[in-house]
Write an enzyme that holds these catalytic residues in place. Structure first.
Site, short mmCIF file in Angstrom:
data_model
loop_
_atom_site.label_atom_id
_atom_site.label_comp_id
_atom_site.label_asym_id
_atom_site.label_seq_id
_atom_site.Cartn_x
_atom_site.Cartn_y
_atom_site.Cartn_z
N ARG A 49 -3.76 24.89 38.79
CA ARG A 49 -3.94 24.76 37.55
C ARG A 49 -3.09 26.15 37.05
O ARG A 49 -3.78 27.44 37.41
CB ARG A 49 -5.65 25.24 37.37
CG ARG A 49 -6.40 24.26 37.20
CD ARG A 49 -7.74 25.06 37.30
NE ARG A 49 -9.20 23.13 36.91
CZ ARG A 49 -9.72 23.56 37.01
NH1 ARG A 49 -10.41 24.49 36.16
NH2 ARG A 49 -10.96 22.58 36.82
N ASP A 51 -0.85 29.03 34.47
CA ASP A 51 -1.08 29.38 33.48
C ASP A 51 0.11 29.08 31.91
O ASP A 51 1.08 28.51 32.90
CB ASP A 51 -1.67 30.85 33.53
CG ASP A 51 -3.03 31.26 34.38
OD1 ASP A 51 -4.05 30.57 34.71
OD2 ASP A 51 -2.63 32.28 34.75
N ARG A 201 0.66 37.03 39.63
CA ARG A 201 1.94 38.23 38.61
C ARG A 201 1.95 39.21 39.23
O ARG A 201 2.07 40.30 39.26
CB ARG A 201 1.17 37.20 37.51
CG ARG A 201 1.93 36.43 37.00
CD ARG A 201 1.18 35.45 35.59
NE ARG A 201 1.35 35.89 34.90
CZ ARG A 201 0.47 36.04 33.73
NH1 ARG A 201 -0.03 34.71 33.43
NH2 ARG A 201 0.99 37.20 32.77
#
Length: 257
Positions: A49, A51, A201
């Site tokens: 999934r 972002d 990230r």
């Protein structure tokens, strides 16, 4: 019949992969296209999934259909109904009924791109994280090496992460400088069986500080050992991140050739 889909998408217009009631999503766009082919509600499952703002080069999902679709005809029909959304079904393959895009996967591969130049990006805007300074690639790789292997990655885990454990095994975190026509880029190649929310990230944002000289490579090890979210460097923006591939014990798309 169950069909695996290889999906490419530009993440900018979407609130992420996962279907949301009041915002556009990649999953929602594909499910809406499926409903044009077979009326009724459709639920697809994906390997990961992503972002809001994150892109897909080779996301993998699967859907269940009643009609006997050929993979080529299905992908062509879906691409027709996905227009004008920046989502493309680049491959499709019939798989066994117990095959699952998420649970059958044995690795996920991500790419992150940092553009290193002062002039504002034009063609690459929204596709890279741009910094206006050069980065020390060797120092970033030295810092990245501390993250390889099995660790408690609490430091690099979002506060809203729903994973049951922060313990993960990082198989690859490779940093390279790539000369592009529009300027030099730092590319981060990241590979693991699974990831925590915002883990990639968080890695890149922290390593950028190393590359800029604000952190020493050894500071990455100390941050990891702290097991404290406050010890993490800045979380970098999403637009340079790509889900680049998903690995399975047997590649369903190669099998279909």
């Amino acid at each position: 019949m169950r069909i695996a889909l290889k999906v490419e998408y530009h993440g900018a217009p979407f609130a992420g992969w996962q279907r949301q009631a009041d915002q556009p999503s990649v999953q929602g766009a594909i499910e809406a296209a499926l409903s044009k082919l077979e009326p009724g509600a459709h639920t697809i499952a994906a390997a990961g999934r992503t972002d809001a703002g994150v892109h897909g080069l080779a996301q993998v999902a699967h859907c269940d259909l009643k009609k006997d679709w050929s993979p080529f005809r299905l992908s062509e029909a879906l691409n027709y109904h996905l227009k004008p959304d920046p989502v493309s079904i680049v491959d499709a393959a019939v798989v066994d009924d117990d095959w699952h895009a998420r649970f059958s996967a044995i690795e996920r591969r991500y790419l992150f791109r940092i553009l290193m130049r002062r002039a504002p990006a034009t063609h690459q805007a929204g596709l890279v994280w741009q910094v206006n300074h050069q980065l020390d690639i060797d120092a970033m790789q030295e810092g990245a090496n501390y993250l390889l292997g099995n660790h408690d990655f609490t430091t690099f885990r979002s506060s809203i992460c729903q994973a049951l454990s922060p313990q993960k095994t990082l198989d690859e975190l490779r940093v390279e400088k790539v000369e592009m026509p529009w300027g030099p880029e730092a590319h981060f190649y990241v590979r693991a069986r699974s990831f925590l929310h915002n883990q990639v990230r968080s890695f890149v944002g922290t390593l950028e500080r190393v590359g800029a000289g604000a952190w020493a490579p050894e500071d990455v090890r100390e941050a990891l050992e702290a097991k404290d979210r406050a010890a993490c460097g800045p979380v970098c923006p999403p637009q340079g991140l790509y889900l680049a591939g998903v690995g399975y014990p047997e590649d369903p798309f190669e099998k279909a050739v």
